[in-house]
Scaffold this motif. Structure first.
Motif, mmCIF file in Angstrom:
data_model
loop_
_atom_site.group_PDB
_atom_site.id
_atom_site.type_symbol
_atom_site.label_atom_id
_atom_site.label_comp_id
_atom_site.label_asym_id
_atom_site.label_seq_id
_atom_site.Cartn_x
_atom_site.Cartn_y
_atom_site.Cartn_z
ATOM 1 N N MET A 194 0.819 -1.205 0.000
ATOM 2 C CA MET A 194 0.000 0.000 0.000
ATOM 3 C C MET A 194 0.862 1.267 0.000
ATOM 4 O O MET A 194 0.584 2.229 -0.722
ATOM 5 C CB MET A 194 -0.928 0.001 1.211
ATOM 6 C CG MET A 194 -1.865 1.199 1.277
ATOM 7 S SD MET A 194 -3.058 1.099 2.639
ATOM 8 C CE MET A 194 -1.958 1.247 4.045
ATOM 9 N N GLU A 195 1.948 1.243 0.784
ATOM 10 C CA GLU A 195 2.784 2.439 0.893
ATOM 11 C C GLU A 195 3.590 2.711 -0.375
ATOM 12 O O GLU A 195 4.133 3.819 -0.548
ATOM 13 C CB GLU A 195 3.722 2.334 2.093
ATOM 14 C CG GLU A 195 4.599 1.097 2.105
ATOM 15 C CD GLU A 195 3.964 -0.065 2.847
ATOM 16 O OE1 GLU A 195 4.725 -0.943 3.302
ATOM 17 O OE2 GLU A 195 2.729 -0.097 2.975
ATOM 18 N N ASP A 196 3.689 1.733 -1.280
ATOM 19 C CA ASP A 196 4.411 1.932 -2.542
ATOM 20 C C ASP A 196 3.483 2.245 -3.705
ATOM 21 O O ASP A 196 3.932 2.341 -4.855
ATOM 22 C CB ASP A 196 5.225 0.666 -2.885
ATOM 23 C CG ASP A 196 6.386 0.460 -1.938
ATOM 24 O OD1 ASP A 196 6.934 1.462 -1.455
ATOM 25 O OD2 ASP A 196 6.746 -0.711 -1.666
ATOM 26 N N PHE A 197 2.203 2.443 -3.414
ATOM 27 C CA PHE A 197 1.231 2.691 -4.484
ATOM 28 C C PHE A 197 1.617 3.931 -5.291
ATOM 29 O O PHE A 197 1.634 3.922 -6.528
ATOM 30 C CB PHE A 197 -0.161 2.864 -3.890
ATOM 31 C CG PHE A 197 -1.255 3.033 -4.909
ATOM 32 C CD1 PHE A 197 -1.905 1.935 -5.449
ATOM 33 C CD2 PHE A 197 -1.649 4.293 -5.332
ATOM 34 C CE1 PHE A 197 -2.914 2.078 -6.385
ATOM 35 C CE2 PHE A 197 -2.659 4.452 -6.266
ATOM 36 C CZ PHE A 197 -3.289 3.339 -6.790
ATOM 37 N N GLY A 198 1.931 5.018 -4.599
ATOM 38 C CA GLY A 198 2.258 6.266 -5.282
ATOM 39 C C GLY A 198 3.527 6.175 -6.113
ATOM 40 O O GLY A 198 3.577 6.684 -7.243
ATOM 41 N N SER A 199 4.557 5.517 -5.573
ATOM 42 C CA SER A 199 5.809 5.408 -6.316
ATOM 43 C C SER A 199 5.650 4.539 -7.554
ATOM 44 O O SER A 199 6.236 4.816 -8.606
ATOM 45 C CB SER A 199 6.918 4.861 -5.418
ATOM 46 O OG SER A 199 6.615 3.553 -4.967
ATOM 47 N N LEU A 200 4.826 3.494 -7.459
ATOM 48 C CA LEU A 200 4.601 2.642 -8.621
ATOM 49 C C LEU A 200 3.780 3.382 -9.672
ATOM 50 O O LEU A 200 4.034 3.255 -10.879
ATOM 51 C CB LEU A 200 3.897 1.354 -8.209
ATOM 52 C CG LEU A 200 3.774 0.271 -9.277
ATOM 53 C CD1 LEU A 200 5.117 -0.032 -9.933
ATOM 54 C CD2 LEU A 200 3.188 -1.004 -8.694
ATOM 55 N N LEU B 103 4.938 4.122 -13.583
ATOM 56 C CA LEU B 103 4.140 3.897 -14.783
ATOM 57 C C LEU B 103 4.021 5.182 -15.604
ATOM 58 O O LEU B 103 4.064 5.143 -16.838
ATOM 59 C CB LEU B 103 2.751 3.373 -14.407
ATOM 60 C CG LEU B 103 2.718 1.967 -13.803
ATOM 61 C CD1 LEU B 103 1.301 1.607 -13.370
ATOM 62 C CD2 LEU B 103 3.242 0.933 -14.785
ATOM 63 N N ASP B 104 3.879 6.311 -14.922
ATOM 64 C CA ASP B 104 3.849 7.590 -15.640
ATOM 65 C C ASP B 104 5.146 7.810 -16.409
ATOM 66 O O ASP B 104 5.135 8.233 -17.570
ATOM 67 C CB ASP B 104 3.642 8.749 -14.655
ATOM 68 C CG ASP B 104 2.226 8.807 -14.114
ATOM 69 O OD1 ASP B 104 1.329 8.189 -14.722
ATOM 70 O OD2 ASP B 104 2.015 9.479 -13.084
ATOM 71 N N ALA B 105 6.275 7.512 -15.746
ATOM 72 C CA ALA B 105 7.576 7.691 -16.390
ATOM 73 C C ALA B 105 7.743 6.781 -17.599
ATOM 74 O O ALA B 105 8.445 7.122 -18.563
ATOM 75 C CB ALA B 105 8.695 7.446 -15.379
ATOM 76 N N LEU B 106 7.086 5.610 -17.556
ATOM 77 C CA LEU B 106 7.156 4.659 -18.656
ATOM 78 C C LEU B 106 6.069 4.907 -19.708
ATOM 79 O O LEU B 106 5.953 4.148 -20.674
ATOM 80 C CB LEU B 106 7.006 3.226 -18.122
ATOM 81 C CG LEU B 106 8.122 2.719 -17.203
ATOM 82 C CD1 LEU B 106 7.742 1.368 -16.608
ATOM 83 C CD2 LEU B 106 9.446 2.624 -17.958
ATOM 84 N N SER B 107 5.284 5.973 -19.507
ATOM 85 C CA SER B 107 4.167 6.318 -20.413
ATOM 86 C C SER B 107 3.164 5.171 -20.529
ATOM 87 O O SER B 107 2.652 4.879 -21.606
ATOM 88 C CB SER B 107 4.691 6.710 -21.800
ATOM 89 O OG SER B 107 5.528 7.844 -21.723
ATOM 90 N N ILE B 108 2.897 4.527 -19.388
ATOM 91 C CA ILE B 108 1.903 3.451 -19.327
ATOM 92 C C ILE B 108 0.691 3.962 -18.556
ATOM 93 O O ILE B 108 0.816 4.389 -17.403
ATOM 94 C CB ILE B 108 2.476 2.204 -18.631
ATOM 95 C CG1 ILE B 108 3.624 1.600 -19.458
ATOM 96 C CG2 ILE B 108 1.383 1.161 -18.403
ATOM 97 C CD1 ILE B 108 4.341 0.461 -18.767
ATOM 98 N N GLU B 109 -0.476 3.927 -19.188
ATOM 99 C CA GLU B 109 -1.707 4.360 -18.538
ATOM 100 C C GLU B 109 -2.535 3.133 -18.192
ATOM 101 O O GLU B 109 -3.051 2.450 -19.087
ATOM 102 C CB GLU B 109 -2.507 5.292 -19.445
ATOM 103 C CG GLU B 109 -3.736 5.857 -18.759
ATOM 104 C CD GLU B 109 -4.381 6.978 -19.542
ATOM 105 O OE1 GLU B 109 -5.612 7.138 -19.415
ATOM 106 O OE2 GLU B 109 -3.672 7.674 -20.280
ATOM 107 N N PRO B 110 -2.681 2.814 -16.918
ATOM 108 C CA PRO B 110 -3.429 1.609 -16.526
ATOM 109 C C PRO B 110 -4.895 1.679 -16.917
ATOM 110 O O PRO B 110 -5.489 2.764 -16.929
ATOM 111 C CB PRO B 110 -3.269 1.580 -14.999
ATOM 112 C CG PRO B 110 -2.091 2.446 -14.700
ATOM 113 C CD PRO B 110 -2.114 3.517 -15.749
ATOM 114 N N GLU B 111 -5.458 0.524 -17.230
ATOM 115 C CA GLU B 111 -6.901 0.433 -17.406
ATOM 116 C C GLU B 111 -7.597 0.559 -16.064
ATOM 117 O O GLU B 111 -8.721 1.039 -15.975
ATOM 118 C CB GLU B 111 -7.284 -0.908 -18.051
ATOM 119 C CG GLU B 111 -6.865 -1.051 -19.505
ATOM 120 C CD GLU B 111 -7.355 -2.352 -20.105
ATOM 121 O OE1 GLU B 111 -7.986 -3.144 -19.364
ATOM 122 O OE2 GLU B 111 -7.100 -2.578 -21.295
ATOM 123 N N ASN B 112 -6.913 0.095 -15.021
ATOM 124 C CA ASN B 112 -7.468 0.180 -13.683
ATOM 125 C C ASN B 112 -6.337 0.242 -12.682
ATOM 126 O O ASN B 112 -5.343 -0.471 -12.821
ATOM 127 C CB ASN B 112 -8.374 -1.026 -13.396
ATOM 128 C CG ASN B 112 -9.135 -0.880 -12.090
ATOM 129 O OD1 ASN B 112 -8.747 -1.414 -11.060
ATOM 130 N ND2 ASN B 112 -10.237 -0.144 -12.112
#
Length: 247
Positions: free
Chosen positions: A177-183, A187-196
């Motif tokens: 849970m505490e790593d949610f923001g860093s992950l 993903l933003d840095a990798l230009s990956i936009e999650p579906e969820n």
């Protein structure tokens, strides 16, 4: 529906979303409204709102619907929603944890209690099942073609991923849970936009059921999910790939 089988959940949830698009939109609009009211209308300065908008886009919610929900939440006349959790047991000893968003606590608890009772379950006191779940960050997105599985996994681990699973072109990533923001930043840095992307409650123990018992449990889960005040339903039934077909 969030139980034990990782890919069974993904497949069933996607099918349920397609079949209940209006219900999904209602819940997403509530989340956007609450997020905007609590943290402001700017997604860049409001991580919760940014995530809510991202999930709404992943569900193909129209842009103007998203904008109206943000406006409603940030306005002075926005609905006075409260967030509350309920815990209980489905038939056959399956633990159930509910996250609700409501403007009427009396209505919500009455509906939840009646649903448990009607379908052979029981509403319990807070803390009765919460300890059976770990709160984790869960991200779901298509595998980016420009990266191999090994390359992607290394990047995700660097961002705080605990587990990375691949199937049918989809990637599911789990973090503490505490790593949610860093992950999410990775993903933003990798230009990956999650579906969820969301915080989920992952069961630490599971209950194995035969087909008939599972169907009785899932009837309760489905009715709870249909309640507009219920945002998320978690349980610890172990759903096998074969049983997904029954559902």
């Amino acid at each position: 529906m969030a139980g034990h089988s990782k890919w069974a959940n993904i497949k069933r949830r996607k099918g349920a979303q397609d079949a209940k698009r209006g219900k999904i939109f209602t819940k997403l609009i509530k989340e956007i409204t609450v997020s905007a009211k609590e943290g402001g209308a700017d997604p860049d300065g409001n991580p919760r709102l940014r995530l809510a908008i991202q999930n709404a886009k992943g569900a193909n919610m129209p842009k103007d619907t998203i904008e109206r929900a943000v406006s409603k939440g940030s306005g002075a006349d926005g609905d006075d929603y409260q967030e509350v959790t309920y815990e209980g047991y489905a038939p056959h000893g399956v633990a159930v944890f509910l996250e609700c968003t409501t403007d009427n606590l009396n209505r919500t608890v009455a509906n939840v209690r009646a649903t448990f009772t009607k379908h052979g379950g029981s509403l319990s006191k807070n803390g009765s099942v919460e300890y059976l779940f770990d709160r984790k960050g869960v991200f779901l997105f298509p595998h980016p073609e420009r990266m191999s599985e090994d390359e992607l996994m290394l990047e995700l681990i660097d961002g705080g991923a605990e587990d990375v699973a691949y199937e049918e072109g989809l990637v599911q990533v789990t973090s503490a849970m505490e790593d949610f923001g860093s992950l999410q930043s990775k993903l933003d840095a990798l230009s990956i936009e999650p579906e969820n992307a969301e915080l989920q409650r992952i069961p630490t123990t599971s209950v194995t059921l035969d087909d008939e018992a599972l169907l009785s449990v899932m009837k309760l889960i489905d009715v709870l999910e249909d309640d507009d005040d219920v945002a998320k339903v978690y349980h610890n039934a172990d759903v096998t790939e074969e049983q997904v077909e029954l559902l």
